[in-house]
Scaffold this active site. Sequence first.
Site, mmCIF file in Angstrom:
data_model
loop_
_atom_site.group_PDB
_atom_site.id
_atom_site.type_symbol
_atom_site.label_atom_id
_atom_site.label_comp_id
_atom_site.label_asym_id
_atom_site.label_seq_id
_atom_site.Cartn_x
_atom_site.Cartn_y
_atom_site.Cartn_z
ATOM 1 N N HIS A 139 -77.670 40.630 1.396
ATOM 2 C CA HIS A 139 -77.470 41.926 0.746
ATOM 3 C C HIS A 139 -76.003 42.170 0.486
ATOM 4 O O HIS A 139 -75.141 41.799 1.290
ATOM 5 C CB HIS A 139 -78.027 43.043 1.630
ATOM 6 C CG HIS A 139 -79.508 42.944 1.804
ATOM 7 N ND1 HIS A 139 -80.382 43.277 0.794
ATOM 8 C CD2 HIS A 139 -80.265 42.534 2.851
ATOM 9 C CE1 HIS A 139 -81.636 43.083 1.232
ATOM 10 N NE2 HIS A 139 -81.586 42.631 2.470
ATOM 11 N N ARG B 148 -90.190 43.382 11.496
ATOM 12 C CA ARG B 148 -88.798 43.778 11.673
ATOM 13 C C ARG B 148 -88.675 44.385 13.080
ATOM 14 O O ARG B 148 -89.544 45.144 13.502
ATOM 15 C CB ARG B 148 -88.399 44.848 10.668
ATOM 16 C CG ARG B 148 -88.684 44.508 9.218
ATOM 17 C CD ARG B 148 -88.579 45.791 8.428
ATOM 18 N NE ARG B 148 -88.783 45.668 7.009
ATOM 19 C CZ ARG B 148 -89.957 45.687 6.403
ATOM 20 N NH1 ARG B 148 -91.071 45.749 7.119
ATOM 21 N NH2 ARG B 148 -90.040 45.632 5.091
ATOM 22 N N CYS C 209 -93.553 13.698 1.317
ATOM 23 C CA CYS C 209 -94.027 14.945 0.721
ATOM 24 C C CYS C 209 -93.760 14.865 -0.762
ATOM 25 O O CYS C 209 -92.600 14.866 -1.201
ATOM 26 C CB CYS C 209 -93.307 16.141 1.329
ATOM 27 S SG CYS C 209 -93.518 17.681 0.393
#
Lengths: 479, 419, 124
Positions: A50, A311, A400
Amino acid sequence: MMYDTIIIGAGVIGTNIASELAKYNLKIAVIEKNTDVCEETSKANSGIVHSGYDALPGTLKAKYNVLGSKMMADFCRRLAIPFRQNGSLIIAFDHKDLSKLEALKAQGIKNGVKGLRILDKEEIFRMEPEMNKNVVCALFAPTGGIVDPFQLTIGPAELAVQNGVDFFLKTTVTNLKKTNHCFQVETNIGIFQAKTIINASGLFSDDINNWVSSHKRTITPRKGEYCLFDKQMGSLVNSTIFQLPTVNGKGVLVTPTAEGNLLIGPNSLEDYDKEDTMTSLEGIKYVIETARKSINKVPTSFIITGFAGLRASEDESDFVLGEAEDVPGFFNALGIDSPGLTAAPAIAKDMAKWVATLLNASKNADYISERKRLVRFEAESLEQKQRLFQENHEFGRVVCRCELVTLAEIKDAIHRPLGATTIDGIKRRTRAGSGRCQGGFCSPRVLEILSQELHKDIREIAKFSEKSTFLVGLDKDLL
Amino acid sequence: MIYKDIVIIGAGPAGLAAALSAYENGVTDILILERENFLGGILNQCIHNGFGLHTFKEELTGPEYASRYIHKIEELNIEYRLNTMVIDISNTKQVIAINETDGVITIQAKAIILAMGCRERPRGALNIPGFRPSGIFSAGTAQKYVNINGYLPGRNIVILGSGDIGLIMARRLTLEGSNVKIVCEIMPYSSGLKRNIVQCLDDYQIPLRLSHTITRIHGKERIEGVTVAKVDASMQPISGTEEYVSCDTLLLSVGLIPENELSRKAGVVINPTTQGPFVSNSLETTIPGIFACGNVLHVHDLVDFVSEEAALAAKCAIKHIHGIQKHEKLISVIARAGIRYTVPSSIDPCEVDKMQLIRFRVSDVYENQYISVYFDFERVYHKLKRILTPGEMEQVILPKGWFDKFPTVKNISLEVERK
Amino acid sequence: MTEVGKRQVTCINCPLGCTLEVEIHNDESIIVTGFQCSRGEDYAKKEVLNPTRTITTTVPVLNGDVQMVSVKTSSDIPKKSIKACMLALKGIVVEAPINIGDIIIKNVCNTEVDIVATKEVKKK
């Protein structure tokens, strides 16, 4: 043995603190209840760095968000952690909301965020052609980014181990006591002693705190559910698209991930159960419907998986960082919900400084600052792929197919510091199994490789915890 | 750089049949690239009977069917590389592959035949709520564990999806000693063959719950059970019909998706309905010289059709190599009401020999309705079909004469009509 | 003794899966309708009198280029012998090389049917 510091919890906060603290001459241990690091909230979040416009000025969240954001690019480059500064867009559907965007911008500036600017419709659509046509204006935060939360946790953990930190996995703290000269950490495998404790135990950090401190804390788990999309949709949007934040948090975002998928989510539901990471029909539905407000079409037929994380929210809504007033030597890194991921490297730096100062620790002159080489075969040029093959033929064996992960990388993931012992451990370190077929092709192989390399019966190889095994028997065992 | 006339990606039934057909039609400079340790692809794990009735007039097991082709490949010394993963194809027909012995291999092909088959839809794509415990397998992966590796995935099994793979695995696991508790199917009918319902479910008294789906997965570490609920006509769970079924294993047989990641890299245009490439009647994709056949083109029910399709693809690839494809005009083949898709999606009438085969699937179950074919607005074919289901691939055969009769036709459309 | 009456049976001989109506009469005669080929009629009679099946399974291989070899019953065996047949295979391990048709177990469970390999396995 008396440790100088015991860190409780090997999520992104605990491992980052461990790797920072190892820069000092201290005996450090990390205690983690799960079979691997990065098994709780750190593995089930948005992976967003952020920019810091959202945090309230003057709070620890604001401070460490912006510090972390400024550090992140360099930090990730040094530790080979996938990171991209793709910018954040906070969108509004009504011109009346322009003032809210302006307020966020002002708040961001106050917090020290650079480059914030309001965009008009034309600019928005030039940047994001897939944006919902109803969007009228947006706040653009160019310093926003996306990061691989697994590597952000595992990288520092490896570095910590390389620098002598002891990790005790599958070790659950059952009690914490302070005696005259040290802390007694009671666990399922015995009692540890340490001069200082760092409480980075996420969802259960209130329990740990409340065992020693009279300043009681309460962690309320808040569930967030997500949908992850096929990499074919990975460039549907370029920046991370947020809707205006509410009291419940930053809301459902639409974002590319650092690995190239598309991710939408999370919702925000207060939970009572700290183990409840179930996805729900209503939750996923809500996430998809809310995401539809941001972009024209949510390509639901390209969903490859969904997940939920909890959270660890503290009642006082800010990070609780530092030495407990009434318990010298007991340090909290508690209530680390969003922007915890972004803040992690910055929190770690300060926390290490505080603890080292208290212990009068000298700097570790032999600190190894580089992780053991991590190869991402898929990302290498053709020439480099050939060079890697010449160095180790096992780079020629693709295990993979969806994510192009080779045998060499999987074996390395098992044998490097704090190596993988489970299918999920391999997945988080190498990406094998996280592609569009979700392990349909590679998991039989990866099971065999784990069994061989760890000298373990293949029936014991698990997805994550000991009970989460794959196979129940061989051939006609059940007859 | 290696130069090859034909590079075939995949040595399953499609790749093998294409290779053999190419050789038998005069092109021997072939290279087959296979990612597994063996030839035969998916047939190796399809150990049950039912293959080859059309091709060999006998009923064979999957491995036996594969061996018919593998023997010829070995006999004729057709070149193949195992444990080799193709990592890129370009629109100039350059193939990049990698394996443990040769490292990075770059091949310039004159023609490429895509035969990569398909993958299975995972649990995540269904958004079934719950934790993400172990014990959830797609049916094909479970089949691989059992038949290729000799591992048992679970003791008490619930299967979602009654397509043939789900049914076959119900029997397979029961024979190996597991307890298959129920098979749930969201549709009101099973898309599997009736004989499989008998041999796989009825024989072992395994209940089949039609119009049922799984609404929740229980268990955090290993699956402990599922919630099963009835669904309404729009496939939504009906509240109040939920039932808990304990289990330690969930098998998902919920759809196959053609594996076209490489095709996309080459710029091949993919049909969003089939997730396979758009092809002309030469089975040529939108990139000249790149052909597709088998499950990578569209998911088949019968391996015999795969072998047929692959043989045709090879013949057309040879024409391309010799530069004798005409590419004069392309008639669009359009799927209208009731038709989900057609293969091919375009027809070059110059490439039609005696007749043109169009394969298709319907989008719903139709009883006593007609399959109609229109050349522009003229209906040329109108056949009553007692039963049409999405689970069974259908075909129409258009004689060359019709193309001669309508030389200026722009569109050929197929539709389901009531009368 | 087979019960008198009517039964519906789905033929499993080929993918058509014809629905066959079987009538069992007092005099033990059996009438079958609904078949599209003679195999269907035979199958229906067998299914009500003495149902049989072909069984396919796998057996572990030592020193082979693959871990398991697929096997089948060389012909159909009585349904009631299926379980015993599977148990007879428990613990059986074979050694590479294996060719299609190799007999793994002769006359399994006294059915006069063999278990034969359906896949070629080369030595590692």
